[in-house]
Design a protein around this motif. Structure first.
Motif, short mmCIF file in Angstrom:
data_model
loop_
_atom_site.label_atom_id
_atom_site.label_comp_id
_atom_site.label_asym_id
_atom_site.label_seq_id
_atom_site.Cartn_x
_atom_site.Cartn_y
_atom_site.Cartn_z
N MET A 24 0.87 -1.17 0.00
CA MET A 24 0.00 0.00 0.00
C MET A 24 0.91 1.23 0.00
SD MET A 24 -2.80 1.20 2.81
CE MET A 24 -4.32 0.39 2.41
N VAL A 25 0.52 2.23 -0.77
CA VAL A 25 1.34 3.44 -0.84
C VAL A 25 0.52 4.60 -0.28
CG1 VAL A 25 2.77 4.85 -2.34
CG2 VAL A 25 2.37 2.47 -2.92
N VAL A 26 1.00 5.16 0.82
CA VAL A 26 0.27 6.26 1.47
C VAL A 26 1.13 7.51 1.47
CG1 VAL A 26 -0.97 6.99 3.56
CG2 VAL A 26 -0.83 4.56 3.01
N GLY A 27 0.52 8.64 1.18
CA GLY A 27 1.24 9.92 1.20
C GLY A 27 0.33 10.99 0.64
N GLN A 28 0.64 12.23 0.96
CA GLN A 28 -0.23 13.32 0.52
C GLN A 28 -0.16 13.48 -1.00
OE1 GLN A 28 0.92 16.26 3.93
NE2 GLN A 28 -1.07 16.88 3.09
N SER A 29 -1.21 14.06 -1.55
CA SER A 29 -1.25 14.28 -2.99
C SER A 29 -0.04 15.07 -3.44
CB SER A 29 -2.51 15.06 -3.36
OG SER A 29 -3.61 14.22 -3.29
N GLY A 30 0.54 14.63 -4.53
CA GLY A 30 1.70 15.34 -5.06
C GLY A 30 3.01 14.88 -4.46
N SER A 31 2.94 13.93 -3.51
CA SER A 31 4.19 13.49 -2.87
C SER A 31 4.98 12.55 -3.79
CB SER A 31 3.89 12.82 -1.53
OG SER A 31 3.05 11.69 -1.71
N GLY A 32 4.35 12.09 -4.86
CA GLY A 32 5.08 11.25 -5.81
C GLY A 32 4.72 9.77 -5.74
N ARG A 33 3.55 9.46 -5.18
CA ARG A 33 3.13 8.06 -5.06
C ARG A 33 3.00 7.39 -6.42
NH1 ARG A 33 -1.11 10.39 -2.73
NH2 ARG A 33 -2.24 9.38 -4.42
N SER A 34 2.23 8.03 -7.31
CA SER A 34 1.99 7.41 -8.62
C SER A 34 3.29 7.20 -9.37
CB SER A 34 1.06 8.29 -9.46
OG SER A 34 -0.13 8.51 -8.76
N THR A 35 4.14 8.21 -9.33
CA THR A 35 5.41 8.12 -10.03
C THR A 35 6.26 6.99 -9.46
OG1 THR A 35 5.25 10.50 -10.30
CG2 THR A 35 7.37 9.51 -10.81
N PHE A 36 6.22 6.84 -8.16
CA PHE A 36 6.97 5.76 -7.52
C PHE A 36 6.44 4.40 -7.96
CE2 PHE A 36 7.22 2.61 -4.10
CZ PHE A 36 8.59 2.48 -3.99
N ILE A 37 5.12 4.27 -7.98
CA ILE A 37 4.51 2.98 -8.38
C ILE A 37 4.96 2.62 -9.79
CG2 ILE A 37 2.31 1.84 -8.91
CD1 ILE A 37 1.07 3.53 -6.61
N ASN A 38 4.91 3.59 -10.69
CA ASN A 38 5.33 3.34 -12.07
C ASN A 38 6.82 3.01 -12.16
OD1 ASN A 38 2.72 3.84 -12.89
ND2 ASN A 38 3.09 5.99 -13.34
#
Ligand SMILES: Nc1nc2c(ncn2[C@@H]2O[C@H](COP(=O)(O)OP(=O)(O)O)[C@@H](O)[C@H]2O)c(=O)[nH]1
Ligand SMILES: [Mg+2]
Length: 392
Positions: A24-38
């Protein structure tokens, strides 16, 4: 001979199915979650926010929800990993985030409940899917001030429930000194607030030197720094995921610049099984004990001290020590009878738990039947209307 063959077949079967792993990836919007997942998956699994058009209706964007993506990965030895990633878009976007916290913890607990229920069944469901989350990657924005209030609140609630892996994103925006300072401040805050993150457990007596060295090195990197990118560039004939700047280009896999590669390797290769084992043997076991003893907080002494201890050495398996309760101070006299009584109580609690779930299920069934009835009524009405029309 036969046993060798069946063992080999079994191995092939698990390889074919792949190892199941849930992050699970938790963090505020814009913290780079999506980019990290990719970046982690080496492919576009989720759309990074920079490409999502801004919603005109504010409330839509701010709705917090969990989103699951499933990706099939293969490591360099051909081992398949069936990776489930739960993203948390909208986390921390509202003024009052308390419901966000509950949505996250309820989800984690629900997965434990499902396993608990499955374990208590007389007849197991062969298609049961274990959806327990094996690690939460928690994204912390580097601010030079350690953790924010929202981080502390969320992480405190996650403590003891799931393996927490704290991460500083966008390490490319920081100088080496800034990164070191941020790591230090965040670490101090984690300690100060009693947040228990995954501390790469090892046992000096039973683990080999390599494990001890690797795990103590990994401990020294917490919180991990990462750089992510949604783009792949061709550099000297090689495809490299990286970021372009007016002054040049960086490869996100560069060891000198961030811990991204180390984190990816430990998640998907070296510590995948350790994270799963810790989830099952320690975290789930703790949850199970609390759930079956009713309100929680009534954990036997020998377990309480174990779970409250600093995460320093590998805790022994709770199950491995069936006689532990014999040493418990509360059971000094009539130990045998006391144990019988304990077992009886535990059975009662399990029964109560199952009844609760059954009741829930009945309620859901009733609701479903109600919906179906409504649907039938609508259909009948439509049919009637159509008939009247055609008669006209
Ligand atoms: N400089 C830099 N920018 C990043 C990094 N990771 C993500 N970003 C950018 O930060 C913005 C938000 O990233 P995104 O992954 O969509 O964040 P999310 O809202 O947490 O999913 C995007 O413009 C990304 O390109 C990074 O490691 N370095
Ligand atoms: Mg996103």
């Amino acid at each position: 001979m036969a046993s060798v063959t069946s063992a080999a077949l079994r191995k092939r079967k698990t390889l074919k199915k792949g190892i199941q792993f849930t992050l699970m990836v938790v963090g505020q919007s814009g913290s780079g979650r999506s980019t990290f997942i990719n970046s982690l998956c080496g492919q576009q699994v989720v759309e990074p926010s920079s490409t999502i058009p801004l919603a005109t209706d504010d409330s839509v964007e701010r709705d917090f929800r969990l989103r699951e993506e499933n990706v099939e990965l293969e490591d360099n030895e051909g081992v398949k990993i069936s990776l489930s990633i739960i993203d948390t878009p909208g986390f921390g976007d509202s003024l009052d985030n308390s419901s966000n916290f509950n949505i996250v913890t309820d989800y984690l607990k629900h997965q434990y409940d499902e396993v608990l229920l499955e374990e208590s069944r007389v007849r197991r469901n062969p298609r049961f899917k274990d959806s327990r989350v094996h690690a939460v990657i928690y994204f912390i924005n580097a601010t030079g001030h350690g953790l924010k209030e929202i981080d502390v609140e969320m992480l405190k609630r996650l403590t003891g429930l799931v393996n927490i892996i704290p991460v500083i994103s966008k390490a490319d925006a920081l100088t080496r000194e800034e990164l070191a300072l941020n790591k230090k401040l965040i670490l101090e805050d984690l300690k100060h607030y009693g947040i228990e993150y995954y501390y790469f457990p090892y046992d000096l007596e039973t683990d080999d030197n390599e494990t001890v060295d690797t795990n103590s090195y990994l401990r020294s990197l917490i919180p991990f720094s990462v750089i992510g990118s949604n783009q792949v560039f061709e550099v000297e004939g090689e495809l490299i995921r990286g970021r372009k700047y007016p002054w040049g280009f960086i490869n996100i896999e560069d060891h000198e610049l961030s811990d991204f590669v180390i984190l990816r390797n430990l998640l998907l290769i070296s510590h995948l099984q350790d994270l799963k084992d810790y989830t099952h043997e320690i975290l789930y076991e703790k949850y199970r004990t609390e759930a079956l003893s009713g309100s929680g907080g009534s954990l036997p002494d020998h377990l309480t001290s174990q779970f409250n201890a600093e995460p320093s050495i590998k805790s022994p398996l709770v199950k491995q020590d069936p006689d532990a309760s014999l040493q418990s101070p509360s059971l000094n006299n009539d130990t045998y009878l006391a144990r019988e009584e304990q077992i009886r109580l535990e059975e009662e609690r399990l029964k109560a738990f199952e009844e609760r779930v059954q009741k829930d299920l009945l309620q859901k069934k009733k609701e479903l039947m109600e919906r179906e009835r409504e649907l039938r009524e609508i259909e009948e009405r439509l049919e009637r209307e159509a008939r009247i029309k055609s008669e006209d």
